[in-house]
Design a protein around this motif. Structure first.
Motif, PDB file in Angstrom:
ATOM      1  N   HIS A  51     -50.744  70.450   1.273  1.00  7.18           N
ATOM      2  CA  HIS A  51     -49.632  69.725   0.644  1.00  7.18           C
ATOM      3  C   HIS A  51     -49.454  70.154  -0.813  1.00  7.18           C
ATOM      4  O   HIS A  51     -48.350  70.420  -1.272  1.00  7.18           O
ATOM      5  CB  HIS A  51     -49.892  68.216   0.730  1.00  7.18           C
ATOM      6  CG  HIS A  51     -48.856  67.389   0.049  1.00  7.18           C
ATOM      7  ND1 HIS A  51     -49.051  66.818  -1.185  1.00  7.18           N
ATOM      8  CD2 HIS A  51     -47.596  67.072   0.419  1.00  7.18           C
ATOM      9  CE1 HIS A  51     -47.959  66.168  -1.545  1.00  7.18           C
ATOM     10  NE2 HIS A  51     -47.062  66.296  -0.595  1.00  7.18           N
ATOM     11  N   TYR A  52     -50.566  70.265  -1.517  1.00  6.37           N
ATOM     12  CA  TYR A  52     -50.507  70.697  -2.915  1.00  6.37           C
ATOM     13  C   TYR A  52     -49.871  72.085  -3.017  1.00  6.37           C
ATOM     14  O   TYR A  52     -48.986  72.329  -3.852  1.00  6.37           O
ATOM     15  CB  TYR A  52     -51.923  70.702  -3.501  1.00  6.37           C
ATOM     16  CG  TYR A  52     -51.996  71.244  -4.915  1.00  6.37           C
ATOM     17  CD1 TYR A  52     -51.538  70.483  -5.996  1.00  6.37           C
ATOM     18  CD2 TYR A  52     -52.503  72.516  -5.167  1.00  6.37           C
ATOM     19  CE1 TYR A  52     -51.590  70.981  -7.289  1.00  6.37           C
ATOM     20  CE2 TYR A  52     -52.561  73.017  -6.454  1.00  6.37           C
ATOM     21  CZ  TYR A  52     -52.104  72.252  -7.521  1.00  6.37           C
ATOM     22  OH  TYR A  52     -52.150  72.744  -8.795  1.00  6.37           O
ATOM     23  N   THR A  55     -46.009  72.068  -2.234  1.00  5.98           N
ATOM     24  CA  THR A  55     -45.168  71.428  -3.257  1.00  5.98           C
ATOM     25  C   THR A  55     -45.116  72.246  -4.549  1.00  5.98           C
ATOM     26  O   THR A  55     -44.233  72.029  -5.379  1.00  5.98           O
ATOM     27  CB  THR A  55     -45.649  69.994  -3.551  1.00  5.98           C
ATOM     28  OG1 THR A  55     -47.069  70.017  -3.738  1.00  5.98           O
ATOM     29  CG2 THR A  55     -45.310  69.069  -2.402  1.00  5.98           C
ATOM     30  N   THR A  59     -38.337  74.662  -2.924  1.00  3.72           N
ATOM     31  CA  THR A  59     -38.030  73.903  -1.700  1.00  3.72           C
ATOM     32  C   THR A  59     -37.670  74.838  -0.539  1.00  3.72           C
ATOM     33  O   THR A  59     -38.081  74.621   0.597  1.00  3.72           O
ATOM     34  CB  THR A  59     -36.852  72.942  -1.948  1.00  3.72           C
ATOM     35  OG1 THR A  59     -37.039  72.345  -3.216  1.00  3.72           O
ATOM     36  CG2 THR A  59     -36.793  71.875  -0.890  1.00  3.72           C
ATOM     37  N   PHE A  82     -47.032  63.783   3.553  1.00  2.00           N
ATOM     38  CA  PHE A  82     -45.725  63.817   2.903  1.00  2.00           C
ATOM     39  C   PHE A  82     -45.067  62.438   2.841  1.00  2.00           C
ATOM     40  O   PHE A  82     -45.145  61.664   3.798  1.00  2.00           O
ATOM     41  CB  PHE A  82     -44.805  64.789   3.648  1.00  2.00           C
ATOM     42  CG  PHE A  82     -45.177  66.234   3.458  1.00  2.00           C
ATOM     43  CD1 PHE A  82     -44.426  67.061   2.618  1.00  2.00           C
ATOM     44  CD2 PHE A  82     -46.282  66.773   4.111  1.00  2.00           C
ATOM     45  CE1 PHE A  82     -44.773  68.392   2.443  1.00  2.00           C
ATOM     46  CE2 PHE A  82     -46.636  68.107   3.934  1.00  2.00           C
ATOM     47  CZ  PHE A  82     -45.881  68.919   3.098  1.00  2.00           C
ATOM     48  N   THR A  83     -44.389  62.147   1.728  1.00  2.00           N
ATOM     49  CA  THR A  83     -43.588  60.929   1.633  1.00  2.00           C
ATOM     50  C   THR A  83     -42.242  61.197   2.311  1.00  2.00           C
ATOM     51  O   THR A  83     -41.859  62.354   2.499  1.00  2.00           O
ATOM     52  CB  THR A  83     -43.311  60.565   0.160  1.00  2.00           C
ATOM     53  OG1 THR A  83     -42.525  61.626  -0.407  1.00  2.00           O
ATOM     54  CG2 THR A  83     -44.597  60.436  -0.631  1.00  2.00           C
ATOM     55  N   GLU A  85     -39.400  60.861   1.062  1.00  5.25           N
ATOM     56  CA  GLU A  85     -38.537  61.588   0.111  1.00  5.25           C
ATOM     57  C   GLU A  85     -38.813  63.097   0.190  1.00  5.25           C
ATOM     58  O   GLU A  85     -37.892  63.902   0.166  1.00  5.25           O
ATOM     59  CB  GLU A  85     -38.781  61.098  -1.328  1.00  5.25           C
ATOM     60  CG  GLU A  85     -38.198  59.732  -1.637  1.00  5.25           C
ATOM     61  CD  GLU A  85     -39.041  58.592  -1.062  1.00  5.25           C
ATOM     62  OE1 GLU A  85     -40.209  58.833  -0.659  1.00  5.25           O
ATOM     63  OE2 GLU A  85     -38.542  57.452  -0.981  1.00  5.25           O
ATOM     64  N   GLU A  86     -40.095  63.436   0.251  1.00  5.34           N
ATOM     65  CA  GLU A  86     -40.442  64.855   0.345  1.00  5.34           C
ATOM     66  C   GLU A  86     -39.922  65.456   1.648  1.00  5.34           C
ATOM     67  O   GLU A  86     -39.347  66.543   1.666  1.00  5.34           O
ATOM     68  CB  GLU A  86     -41.965  65.035   0.260  1.00  5.34           C
ATOM     69  CG  GLU A  86     -42.518  64.896  -1.149  1.00  5.34           C
ATOM     70  CD  GLU A  86     -44.049  64.991  -1.175  1.00  5.34           C
ATOM     71  OE1 GLU A  86     -44.586  65.579  -2.108  1.00  5.34           O
ATOM     72  OE2 GLU A  86     -44.695  64.457  -0.232  1.00  5.34           O
ATOM     73  N   LYS A  89     -36.292  66.178   1.479  1.00  5.90           N
ATOM     74  CA  LYS A  89     -35.982  67.331   0.634  1.00  5.90           C
ATOM     75  C   LYS A  89     -36.037  68.628   1.459  1.00  5.90           C
ATOM     76  O   LYS A  89     -35.163  69.490   1.343  1.00  5.90           O
ATOM     77  CB  LYS A  89     -37.009  67.380  -0.513  1.00  5.90           C
ATOM     78  CG  LYS A  89     -36.696  68.339  -1.631  1.00  5.90           C
ATOM     79  CD  LYS A  89     -37.765  68.251  -2.737  1.00  5.90           C
ATOM     80  CE  LYS A  89     -39.067  68.884  -2.288  1.00  5.90           C
ATOM     81  NZ  LYS A  89     -40.106  68.974  -3.323  1.00  5.90           N
ATOM     82  N   TYR A  90     -37.062  68.742   2.307  1.00  4.66           N
ATOM     83  CA  TYR A  90     -37.189  69.950   3.123  1.00  4.66           C
ATOM     84  C   TYR A  90     -36.213  69.949   4.295  1.00  4.66           C
ATOM     85  O   TYR A  90     -35.576  70.954   4.592  1.00  4.66           O
ATOM     86  CB  TYR A  90     -38.630  70.114   3.636  1.00  4.66           C
ATOM     87  CG  TYR A  90     -39.619  70.378   2.514  1.00  4.66           C
ATOM     88  CD1 TYR A  90     -39.520  71.543   1.753  1.00  4.66           C
ATOM     89  CD2 TYR A  90     -40.616  69.468   2.200  1.00  4.66           C
ATOM     90  CE1 TYR A  90     -40.408  71.789   0.709  1.00  4.66           C
ATOM     91  CE2 TYR A  90     -41.506  69.702   1.163  1.00  4.66           C
ATOM     92  CZ  TYR A  90     -41.400  70.871   0.418  1.00  4.66           C
ATOM     93  OH  TYR A  90     -42.263  71.109  -0.607  1.00  4.66           O
TER      94      TYR A  90
END
Lengths: 451, 451
Positions: A51-52, A55, A59, A82-83, A85-86, A89-90
């Motif tokens: 995840h790090y 991000t 994107t 992932f949230t 929101e994340e 975004k993708y």
């Protein structure tokens, strides 16, 4: 490009860099790689590290990486790291088919939230349209992104449309031509657009003799059509002939390889989609069902053998030929059924009638049975058990014929009732033939030796 | 389009029309069909009828039909029915890769004559270049037809080049950019050509971050790359980086499905490429080798059993558990080896060390062995043979562990020495495990029962 080779050292280097939050090094390293390769790296990192890493990247790249991760792995990875929101975004820049797949892996709650959060409202509509279709039909494979033009447009209007869609439609392949009712009229290739004069009407250069499918067409059928007619993309229409989307060849290739892998696992008696790197418990679970079927069959065979206990005490050498009956039955059964399964999958030519098939298979069985019988006969002569000669030879011939019959009829029946006929090439047929083989042998022995 | 469905009635109608030389009807019927469908029809006609039908149609259609016929069938069909002049007429307009394939099926004499007769001398040169490569490497899959431009050209020069090549290069996909030394610099998509301004230099819009292969790359590798990076075409270069050709996705899909079919046949113990509609003799021959191996193995098992004849006379129930040892060994061996074969084929991630693999497999074997042992134990308790309880349970556990070990090591060894590891999932492993299973059982019985 030099093909990227993943090494333990490289992963350790990345893990250390992630530990130290060395953004500069990580970005520089990832910049050298294709998203598909980075997806491979993520499998070797733990969820938080992955995840790090994602991000850190832009994107666009992140979305491409996510679209390359195996669905099973991605499901958990997304859920845990992932949230919403994340995710939104993708998903916003995913192709619509990949977006629908990704969201279908998550809970309804996550799905709803993500769709509500999407900036691109057209994308949201696309996804809602697609999520409804099961994965194994054309509707579930198609994407909404495509360039469509009206047949009364000119080539330069068409170029303008391509420009408008350029960002959304990564690979154009062909331009789809529709009429005022959204009905598919034909296609124009990009090559034709390049070569045609600007004011040429699309209706004058379109190819109307095209292959298309309806949303409800089976994925197998789509794969077969695209392969037969060498298509890179196939348009999908509804029952009214209105253009809804297209299926691109990359999704169909994935389907073809998944199907082949599935068939091989079915033949090997593994249930579910097992991979060597699954956990011990998952692997054990994937194998147990068919092992248990095999054991149950063998215990049935044991019961048959036990009921002939008296005969074994009289002619002990009888036991020596139990394995040859079981294994020959199994081998012949698998050989026969896998050819039938293959011819079912290919669906080429006119379907031969069951009787013609059986006749041929029995002839092949007789040829093979005679050769095997001769070999076994020679062996019996050598070990000096002439009493068993007729019993073993006659039994082998019967076993080969019976196993061929079973191997033909079982997959045909399974196919008729809508079960994957490849099952018939697996432990099922081996087990059935084990029992039939041994039973036949003992009955023949009983009759011929008057035990 | 409505998908074409081949029926017996349709074939009979065509045969009658061919008999009466009803050219008008035949041409009208064939005009309704795609070449790929006509290729399917030819399989149902005899050679002379097929030849008559093809020669009725225009050369373009005839060539497309011929490129869709299965190589094995085509080889004989061409050899028996076509003159070298006719072959040359069709080969002249084939794609270069298909032309090389077709000629490689024929004798050197035919090849030489056809090449000498070709009108298109560039095609002749292409074919001679390609015939040299084996079929299972990139050079053998590539075609010479592609659009290439120099990086210092403008977009409108590029469009002119596409126009010049339009007839030869049916599907453009991308334009390949080279420098003055013919070295591959990158690609430009047709979409970019459509959208760019006419006087833009190609070097300003080319994508230089591309995936390519050398002529010697293995076909498996090419398939893997194209699938991983979602490519419709991949350029092929020589060791100096000079552009020689390209491989298109349709040829790679054919390779992928052929490979899957081959693996399934290998697993089913069928040698060569058998199809259900081969002759009885061909089918029998394709199966005999592995059947004989199976029989030889079973006779070896018979010898082992016979040497325990005295024990069977003492404890007749021993014979009842021969099948469970053999079939469990076989099933476990195939399950294990097919997972290993699959992970070898995928080549994803870091290769696990042999010891890690073995440790995990043995753990899975222990779990499964315990479950199976418990089932068999319950059965023995039910039939009232408590003496055999320990023998059967302990044997089953050993057999599962041994078969798992064999199923892991065999495909890894085969892969190392360059043999298709799928062989290890076939009758080979079943036979080996049959013998090992039965041998282990009898030795354990001997030791535990003090017979």
């Amino acid at each position: 490009m030099t093909t990227f080779e993943l090494t333990k050292e490289y992963i350790e280097k990345l893990e250390a860099a992630i530990e130290q939050k060395d953004e500069k090094l990580l970005k520089a390293e990832m910049d050298e790689l294709y998203p598909a390769d980075i997806a491979g790296i993520l499998l070797e990192l733990d969820g938080a590290q992955g995840h790090y890493l994602i991000t850190l990247l832009d994107t666009e790249t992140g979305a491409e990486i996510l679209s390359h991760i195996d669905p099973e792995v991605r499901k958990t990875f997304i859920k845990e790291q992932f949230t919403v929101e994340e995710i939104a975004k993708y998903v916003n820049i995913f192709d619509s088919d990949d977006a629908a797949d990704l969201l279908n892996e998550q809970t309804i709650e996550v799905r709803e939230k993500v769709i509500a959060l999407l900036d691109d409202r057209e994308q949201a509509r696309f996804i809602i349209d697609l999520m409804y279709y099961p994965k194994d039909i054309a509707g579930g494979l198609m994407q909404k992104e495509l360039v469509k033009v009206n047949s009364n447009w000119t080539v330069s209007e068409c170029v303008e449309e391509i420009r408008r869609q350029a960002e959304d439609v990564e690979k154009v392949f062909a331009i789809y031509v529709i009429d005022d009712d959204q009905k598919l009229q034909g296609i124009v290739s990009l090559k034709q657009i390049v070569l045609a004069r600007k004011n040429t009407k699309i209706e004058n250069i379109l190819d109307d003799d095209i292959v298309f499918v309806e949303t409800t067409a089976k994925a197998e059928e789509v794969a077969e059509l695209m392969q037969k007619y060498d298509l890179e993309a196939i348009p999908v229409v509804n029952t009214l002939g209105r253009l809804l989307g297209r299926i691109t060849i990359d999704d169909v290739i994935d389907f073809i390889t998944d199907k082949a892998e599935e068939d091989i696992q079915v033949m090997a008696g593994i249930t579910g989609e097992a991979e060597e790197d699954d956990s011990v418990w998952q692997l054990a679970k994937a194998r147990l069902p068919w092992l248990v079927v095999g054991v149950a069959g063998s215990l049935l065979a044991a019961t048959v053998i036990k009921s002939f206990e008296a005969e074994f005490q009289k002619v002990a050498a009888l036991a020596a030929f139990i394995p040859i009956m079981g294994s020959t039955g199994g081998n012949v059964g698998i050989q026969t059924s896998s050819l039938i399964v293959q011819s079912l999958a290919e669906k080429t030519g006119i379907t031969t009638s069951l009787w013609q098939r059986l006749l041929k298979i029995i002839l092949v069985a007789l040829v093979n049975g005679l050769v095997i019988g001769a070999l076994a006969g020679a062996y019996i002569y050598l070990i000096g058990e002439p009493d068993l000669f007729l019993v073993v030879c006659f039994s082998l011939l019967s076993v080969v014929v019976l196993a061929s019959f079973m191997g033909t009829v079982t997959p045909l029946l399974l196919d008729k009732i809508g079960v994957n006929p490849a099952i018939a090439s697996g432990p099922f047929i081996t087990t059935a033939n084990d029992i039939i083989g041994i039973g036949t042998y003992l009955i023949i022995a009983d009759l011929l030796l008057h035990l």
